[in-house]
Design a protein around this motif. Structure first.
Motif, PDB file in Angstrom:
ATOM      1  N   THR A 208       0.610  -7.385   1.627  1.00  0.00           N
ATOM      2  CA  THR A 208      -0.032  -8.471   0.764  1.00  0.00           C
ATOM      3  C   THR A 208       1.290  -9.363   0.247  1.00  0.00           C
ATOM      4  O   THR A 208       1.118 -10.442  -0.276  1.00  0.00           O
ATOM      5  CB  THR A 208      -0.580  -8.204  -0.551  1.00  0.00           C
ATOM      6  OG1 THR A 208       0.108  -7.072  -0.999  1.00  0.00           O
ATOM      7  CG2 THR A 208      -2.215  -7.533  -0.253  1.00  0.00           C
ATOM      8  N   CYS A 209       2.513  -8.784   0.770  1.00  0.00           N
ATOM      9  CA  CYS A 209       3.511  -9.388   0.150  1.00  0.00           C
ATOM     10  C   CYS A 209       3.997 -10.413   1.331  1.00  0.00           C
ATOM     11  O   CYS A 209       4.866 -11.078   1.026  1.00  0.00           O
ATOM     12  CB  CYS A 209       4.939  -8.192   0.427  1.00  0.00           C
ATOM     13  SG  CYS A 209       4.802  -7.138  -1.068  1.00  0.00           S
ATOM     14  N   VAL A 210       3.444 -10.295   2.546  1.00  0.00           N
ATOM     15  CA  VAL A 210       3.748 -11.593   3.501  1.00  0.00           C
ATOM     16  C   VAL A 210       2.956 -12.501   2.776  1.00  0.00           C
ATOM     17  O   VAL A 210       2.034 -12.823   1.951  1.00  0.00           O
ATOM     18  CB  VAL A 210       2.906 -11.381   4.638  1.00  0.00           C
ATOM     19  CG1 VAL A 210       2.866 -12.244   5.676  1.00  0.00           C
ATOM     20  CG2 VAL A 210       3.369  -9.990   5.364  1.00  0.00           C
TER      21      VAL A 210
ATOM     22  N   LEU B 115       1.742   3.060   3.097  1.00  0.00           N
ATOM     23  CA  LEU B 115       2.730   2.186   2.362  1.00  0.00           C
ATOM     24  C   LEU B 115       3.067   0.661   3.038  1.00  0.00           C
ATOM     25  O   LEU B 115       3.012  -0.226   2.525  1.00  0.00           O
ATOM     26  CB  LEU B 115       4.261   2.721   2.214  1.00  0.00           C
ATOM     27  CG  LEU B 115       5.396   2.160   1.574  1.00  0.00           C
ATOM     28  CD1 LEU B 115       4.831   2.076   0.041  1.00  0.00           C
ATOM     29  CD2 LEU B 115       6.590   2.918   1.602  1.00  0.00           C
ATOM     30  N   PHE B 116       3.143   0.887   4.269  1.00  0.00           N
ATOM     31  CA  PHE B 116       3.166  -0.346   5.101  1.00  0.00           C
ATOM     32  C   PHE B 116       2.040  -1.266   5.001  1.00  0.00           C
ATOM     33  O   PHE B 116       2.202  -2.593   4.728  1.00  0.00           O
ATOM     34  CB  PHE B 116       3.458  -0.228   6.486  1.00  0.00           C
ATOM     35  CG  PHE B 116       4.982   0.135   6.806  1.00  0.00           C
ATOM     36  CD1 PHE B 116       5.953  -0.614   6.391  1.00  0.00           C
ATOM     37  CD2 PHE B 116       5.144   1.225   7.745  1.00  0.00           C
ATOM     38  CE1 PHE B 116       7.319  -0.259   6.533  1.00  0.00           C
ATOM     39  CE2 PHE B 116       6.607   1.650   7.859  1.00  0.00           C
ATOM     40  CZ  PHE B 116       7.549   0.870   7.094  1.00  0.00           C
TER      41      PHE B 116
ATOM     42  N   ALA C  53       0.952   1.952  -4.797  1.00  0.00           N
ATOM     43  CA  ALA C  53       1.630   1.076  -3.993  1.00  0.00           C
ATOM     44  C   ALA C  53       1.527  -0.538  -3.795  1.00  0.00           C
ATOM     45  O   ALA C  53       2.220  -1.212  -3.893  1.00  0.00           O
ATOM     46  CB  ALA C  53       1.719   1.777  -2.460  1.00  0.00           C
ATOM     47  N   VAL C  54       0.037  -0.653  -3.944  1.00  0.00           N
ATOM     48  CA  VAL C  54      -0.260  -2.113  -3.994  1.00  0.00           C
ATOM     49  C   VAL C  54       0.053  -2.574  -5.289  1.00  0.00           C
ATOM     50  O   VAL C  54       0.736  -3.829  -5.457  1.00  0.00           O
ATOM     51  CB  VAL C  54      -1.598  -2.040  -3.874  1.00  0.00           C
ATOM     52  CG1 VAL C  54      -2.129  -3.683  -3.969  1.00  0.00           C
ATOM     53  CG2 VAL C  54      -2.242  -1.903  -2.439  1.00  0.00           C
TER      54      VAL C  54
ATOM     55  N   GLY D 221       7.395   1.793  -8.819  1.00  0.00           N
ATOM     56  CA  GLY D 221       8.308   2.242  -7.517  1.00  0.00           C
ATOM     57  C   GLY D 221       9.078   3.288  -7.501  1.00  0.00           C
ATOM     58  O   GLY D 221       9.170   4.251  -7.037  1.00  0.00           O
ATOM     59  N   LEU D 222      10.106   3.279  -8.929  1.00  0.00           N
ATOM     60  CA  LEU D 222      10.896   4.260  -9.256  1.00  0.00           C
ATOM     61  C   LEU D 222      10.376   5.613  -9.648  1.00  0.00           C
ATOM     62  O   LEU D 222      11.186   6.672  -9.287  1.00  0.00           O
ATOM     63  CB  LEU D 222      12.129   3.651 -10.119  1.00  0.00           C
ATOM     64  CG  LEU D 222      12.807   2.467  -9.548  1.00  0.00           C
ATOM     65  CD1 LEU D 222      13.850   1.937 -10.935  1.00  0.00           C
ATOM     66  CD2 LEU D 222      13.720   2.954  -8.480  1.00  0.00           C
TER      67      LEU D 222
END
Length: 364
Positions: free
Chosen positions: A153-155, A147-148, A49-50, A93-94
């Motif tokens: 790191t997307c912040v 997942l969250f 997920a990362v 992701g898909l």
């Protein structure tokens, strides 16, 4: 990496089939293959997920452009290299994150109503077996937490203060649900889960002392608004608690019981259900009852003893009978397989527990 896991587990499955034919042994079934593969993929879930979040990890330059944190030479949303990285993240992701999460949700939803509970639980054992029957769905909460955290790191990478705040919110919300549900079958696992989240929260919070970057003016304004919002909610929460205490003291007096009259805790209904359960239990063979207790996990067995202890406080003679009964059960040598066969032969439909809207057979 997920594809390598599939190939590796499939290869082991084929080897087990070959060995079974050569040495006349039982091979891996598809359910065992599915469970083993699921366990491996669940272990790798947060790491993969990362990778999905990797293309979104960008920091800003003074000229208004931004670069990837992992590859500073790659400009975000402007170069073909970044486009390919985004495409790879979307494909991962898909073809892994979304299908794995969707399949897990489907398995959890179907668990209470499946027509083949034995096979279903064996296939999805990695997702179900660690949690208590009334919170069989906790595996999904666990995956969502992973997942969250992966997407923390997307912040914005140049706003570490918001990253710390985001991780703190995720861990605290998860802790609240753990404290409410206490989902793991083993009490030690519950305490370890809580302790790990507290430690992670403490490490992340204390790491702000090493952050040299000062928040920008816009970040300061956002933080001020965020903290004021939290203080407002905290004030509302304290006021609600104080108001409820005053209300219950006014309606029930100082000796009244604090709490809402939930339908699930209606004493008359509980008393009727308990009386019916006692009548059913009285018709069960003694050896079978001992075997049923052997199938209980630590959490459920502890609460059964606590429930019987409540009767002991009312009738001292009940305690002596209970101690003798538990001593007999503890020395029982029945195997789980024999108990399962006996239960299937007996008419034990009344042993099915309706927890929420999901019936679970305790002995499966």
């Amino acid at each position: 990496l997920p594809l390598l896991c599939v190939v590796a587990v499939f290869g082991v499955w084929c080897i087990s089939l070959l060995i079974a034919r050569l040495h006349n042994r039982a091979p891996w079934t598809f359910n065992i293959f599915h469970n083993t593969l699921g366990q491996m993929l669940q272990t790798l879930f947060i790491a993969i997920a990362v990778l999905v979040a990797q293309p979104l990890r960008c920091y800003n330059h003074p000229n208004g452009k931004s670069s990837m944190t992992s590859f500073p030479e790659v400009l975000c949303w402007e170069t073909s290299d970044h486009t390919w990285i985004v495409v790879c993240g979307v494909l991962i992701g898909l073809f892994f994150v979304f299908p794995f999460l969707t399949g897990s949700v489907f398995a959890v939803v179907q668990a209470p109503r499946t027509k083949d509970p034995g096979g279903h639980y064996q296939r999805w054992r990695f997702l179900l077996y660690r949690f208590r029957p009334d919170v069989w769905w906790w595996g999904i909460v666990f995956l969502l937490r992973q997942l969250f955290l992966a997407f923390s790191t997307c912040v914005p990478a140049d706003s570490p203060h918001w990253q710390v705040t985001y991780v703190a919110i995720v861990t605290v919300v998860y802790l609240i649900f753990v404290a409410c549900k206490w989902p793991w079958k083993n009490g030690i696992l519950n305490m370890m889960d809580v302790a790990s989240m507290l430690l992670l929260n403490g490490i992340i919070s204390s790491s702000t002392a090493f952050v040299e970057t000062l928040p920008s003016e816009s970040d300061v304004d956002s933080f001020v608004f965020f903290h004021l919002t939290l203080l407002s909610f905290f004030g509302i929460f304290v006021a609600a608690i104080a108001g409820s205490i005053v209300y219950w003291m006014n309606t029930q007096g100082l000796r009244g019981e604090y709490g809402s009259e939930m339908k699930s805790l209606n004493r008359q209904e509980v008393a009727t259900a308990w009386a019916n359960f006692v009548q059913i239990s009285a018709n069960i063979d003694s050896a079978l009852m001992e075997g049923i207790f052997l199938t209980f996990n630590e959490f459920d067995l502890t609460h059964v003893v606590k429930a019987m202890g409540s009767f002991q406080s009312l009738d001292p003679s009940f305690g002596k009978k209970l101690a003798a009964r538990l001593n007999t059960v503890s020395h029982s040598a029945h195997s789980i397989d024999n108990i399962t066969v006996k239960v299937r032969e007996a008419n034990t439909e009344s042993l099915t527990m309706n927890i929420g809207n999901a019936p679970h057979l305790v002995l499966i």
